[in-house]
Write an enzyme that holds these catalytic residues in place. Sequence first.
Site, PDB file in Angstrom:
ATOM      1  N   ALA A 118      -1.335  14.179 -10.284  1.00 49.98           N
ATOM      2  CA  ALA A 118      -1.828  15.066  -9.231  1.00 49.98           C
ATOM      3  C   ALA A 118      -3.302  15.350  -9.456  1.00 49.98           C
ATOM      4  O   ALA A 118      -4.125  15.268  -8.540  1.00 49.98           O
ATOM      5  CB  ALA A 118      -1.019  16.359  -9.230  1.00 49.98           C
ATOM      6  N   HIS A 171       4.151  -4.050  -9.687  1.00 54.88           N
ATOM      7  CA  HIS A 171       2.832  -4.533  -9.264  1.00 54.88           C
ATOM      8  C   HIS A 171       2.713  -6.056  -9.237  1.00 54.88           C
ATOM      9  O   HIS A 171       2.225  -6.637  -8.272  1.00 54.88           O
ATOM     10  CB  HIS A 171       1.737  -3.974 -10.171  1.00 54.88           C
ATOM     11  CG  HIS A 171       1.840  -2.496 -10.435  1.00 54.88           C
ATOM     12  ND1 HIS A 171       2.183  -1.597  -9.446  1.00 54.88           N
ATOM     13  CD2 HIS A 171       1.654  -1.761 -11.561  1.00 54.88           C
ATOM     14  CE1 HIS A 171       2.190  -0.369  -9.965  1.00 54.88           C
ATOM     15  NE2 HIS A 171       1.881  -0.444 -11.234  1.00 54.88           N
ATOM     16  N   ASP A 184       3.935   1.973  -4.685  1.00 56.52           N
ATOM     17  CA  ASP A 184       3.435   0.997  -5.637  1.00 56.52           C
ATOM     18  C   ASP A 184       1.933   1.019  -5.407  1.00 56.52           C
ATOM     19  O   ASP A 184       1.457   0.486  -4.407  1.00 56.52           O
ATOM     20  CB  ASP A 184       4.000  -0.398  -5.362  1.00 56.52           C
ATOM     21  CG  ASP A 184       3.540  -1.384  -6.423  1.00 56.52           C
ATOM     22  OD1 ASP A 184       2.329  -1.390  -6.739  1.00 56.52           O
ATOM     23  OD2 ASP A 184       4.379  -2.146  -6.940  1.00 56.52           O
ATOM     24  N   HIS A 185       1.204   1.657  -6.290  1.00 59.97           N
ATOM     25  CA  HIS A 185      -0.201   1.932  -5.948  1.00 59.97           C
ATOM     26  C   HIS A 185      -1.030   0.651  -5.824  1.00 59.97           C
ATOM     27  O   HIS A 185      -2.093   0.671  -5.237  1.00 59.97           O
ATOM     28  CB  HIS A 185      -0.825   2.944  -6.914  1.00 59.97           C
ATOM     29  CG  HIS A 185      -1.221   2.382  -8.241  1.00 59.97           C
ATOM     30  ND1 HIS A 185      -0.318   2.116  -9.225  1.00 59.97           N
ATOM     31  CD2 HIS A 185      -2.432   2.032  -8.742  1.00 59.97           C
ATOM     32  CE1 HIS A 185      -0.959   1.628 -10.283  1.00 59.97           C
ATOM     33  NE2 HIS A 185      -2.247   1.565 -10.015  1.00 59.97           N
TER      34      HIS A 185
HETATM   35  C1  BG6 Z   1       0.811   1.904 -13.800  1.00 64.28           C
HETATM   36  C2  BG6 Z   1       1.403   1.674 -15.171  1.00 64.28           C
HETATM   37  O1  BG6 Z   1       1.785   1.701 -12.827  1.00 64.28           O
HETATM   38  O2  BG6 Z   1      -0.246   0.998 -13.590  1.00 64.28           O
HETATM   39  C3  BG6 Z   1       0.344   1.827 -16.234  1.00 64.28           C
HETATM   40  O3  BG6 Z   1       2.458   2.602 -15.403  1.00 64.28           O
HETATM   41  C4  BG6 Z   1      -0.845   0.957 -15.934  1.00 64.28           C
HETATM   42  O4  BG6 Z   1       0.868   1.509 -17.517  1.00 64.28           O
HETATM   43  C5  BG6 Z   1      -1.313   1.155 -14.498  1.00 64.28           C
HETATM   44  O5  BG6 Z   1      -1.871   1.313 -16.816  1.00 64.28           O
HETATM   45  C6  BG6 Z   1      -2.389   0.149 -14.138  1.00 64.28           C
HETATM   46  O6  BG6 Z   1      -2.938   0.516 -12.892  1.00 64.28           O
HETATM   47  P1  BG6 Z   1      -4.426   0.173 -12.522  1.00 64.28           P
HETATM   48  O7  BG6 Z   1      -4.591   0.660 -11.127  1.00 64.28           O
HETATM   49  O8  BG6 Z   1      -5.306   0.866 -13.505  1.00 64.28           O
HETATM   50  O9  BG6 Z   1      -4.547  -1.319 -12.650  1.00 64.28           O
END
Ligand code: BG6
Length: 490
Positions: A18, A240, A177-178
């Site tokens: 958050a 991802h 899923d970001h």
């Molecule tokens: C998250 C994982 O989903 O994605 C983390 O739980 C990881 O372990 C992260 O560090 C990586 O995201 P990004 O956006 O930094 O590539």
Amino acid sequence: NETHTSLIMIFGATGDLAKRKLYPSLFHLYRKGKLADKFAIIGTARSPWTHEEFRANVKDSVLTALGSNEQIDDFASHFYYQPHDVTDSESYIKLRNLAGELDSKYELQGNRIFYLAMAPEFFGTIADHLKSDGLTETEGFKRLIIEKPFGHDLESAEKLNAQIRQSFAEEEIYRIDHYLGKAMVQNIEVIRFANAFFEPLWNHRYISNIQITSSEKLGVEERARYYEKSGALRDMVQNHMLQMVALLAMEPPIRLSTDEIRSEKVKVFRALRPIEGEEVNNYFVRGQYGPGSIDGEKVEGYRNELNVDPQSNTETFVAGKLMIDNFRWAGVPFYIRTGKRMTAKSTKIVVQFKDIPMNLYKNNHDQLNPNLLVIHIQPDEGITLHLNAKKSGQNMQTNPVKLNFSNEGSNGINTPEAYEKLLYDCLQGDATNFTHWDEVALSWRFVDKISEVWENTTSSTFPNYSSGSMGPDDADKLVEKDGFFWWNVT
Ligand code: BG6
């Protein structure tokens, strides 16, 4: 640029996510006029904060993330805090009353977004209470945003899904899923389907292999309690990495609607060749970082990290070869690679095209480079095409050249965070960049077969890569045995 009206209720409002992502993203949306004045945020968590303490915290997080404070007081005035016990009905009734008050105060039309940004073991309980304590009874829309991990394996994910489906319909569930919010991940579709010189070549006839690398420099940090039970396969591959594979491999959707796009992605997951039992070692490599150095600084090995078992069998690196058994992709390996404590923080896709039928320039040059399309997801955003051209001078010698498109100039620091885009999508009711249950289920089914093997066999070689490297040697061999190598291109 429509503005949207909703109450957003954040569970886990004092937490890291958050603070780092949600408040700065909401602030961006606010500044861009996408929230207008008709929004309110209720933050909940265990801590007994007041509204004022919460607002101070929100301001602090926005300042830290963005260094900006214009309109911040006005923004923060929309935030309310309610201490909360996730298992206690009384807590929810207080929330309901506060939601009702804010609804009339800000004319929110009964629209409600519930954002679960906290420990996953409470996802189901919260969803239950939202319904049984009347929070979902509202005249406007109700939507549930749910963070990862969505379950620990297929079985637990099914259970969780069945539970939240008691309170929310599939269309009301937004599984985050970001990576799907990242600008260049969203660009995969456009690059493929809006360009005449990619789509006709985008198949087994012209593509020899595709490589997806997502490397991190960070180690496990303070997350060992979660990560020890998860490992890189569940943490990165199930979501991802497989999502990027689906976007690269899917058929063109008949239109750009949520259902059509998701159903094409689902078909990719269905075509994914299951890897199980003894095959796992032929297709997948696991790694765990040992000590080493990152940017010249010495770092500990995984087994010495806080809250990690000194004999831990958890993988912090995965490389794999995926086969998609359909007409388009028959015989084309998709190699994936992800890990912590690697050389660089970078996510990149390399599409390697097949060699042309005959090399006319052999006499001058030993070899022509294959054509590559590189999609840079982060930290750089852009695409690079690797071609062969003629060297200047009298001879017909070839020279590798790169065509570069970089997103940097137009975006840079203003690139909307993945979370900003995803929050906005949810406000608009657009679930395209969230994962449908079918995608989640099929990716767990795939991943479960691999973790089954890894959990039942202790790796005798861990730790098998040094911090600061590109992973274990076996990851290189995995690709080399097919006659390829990992492209280390810029
Ligand atoms: C998250 C994982 O989903 O994605 C983390 O739980 C990881 O372990 C992260 O560090 C990586 O995201 P990004 O956006 O930094 O590539």
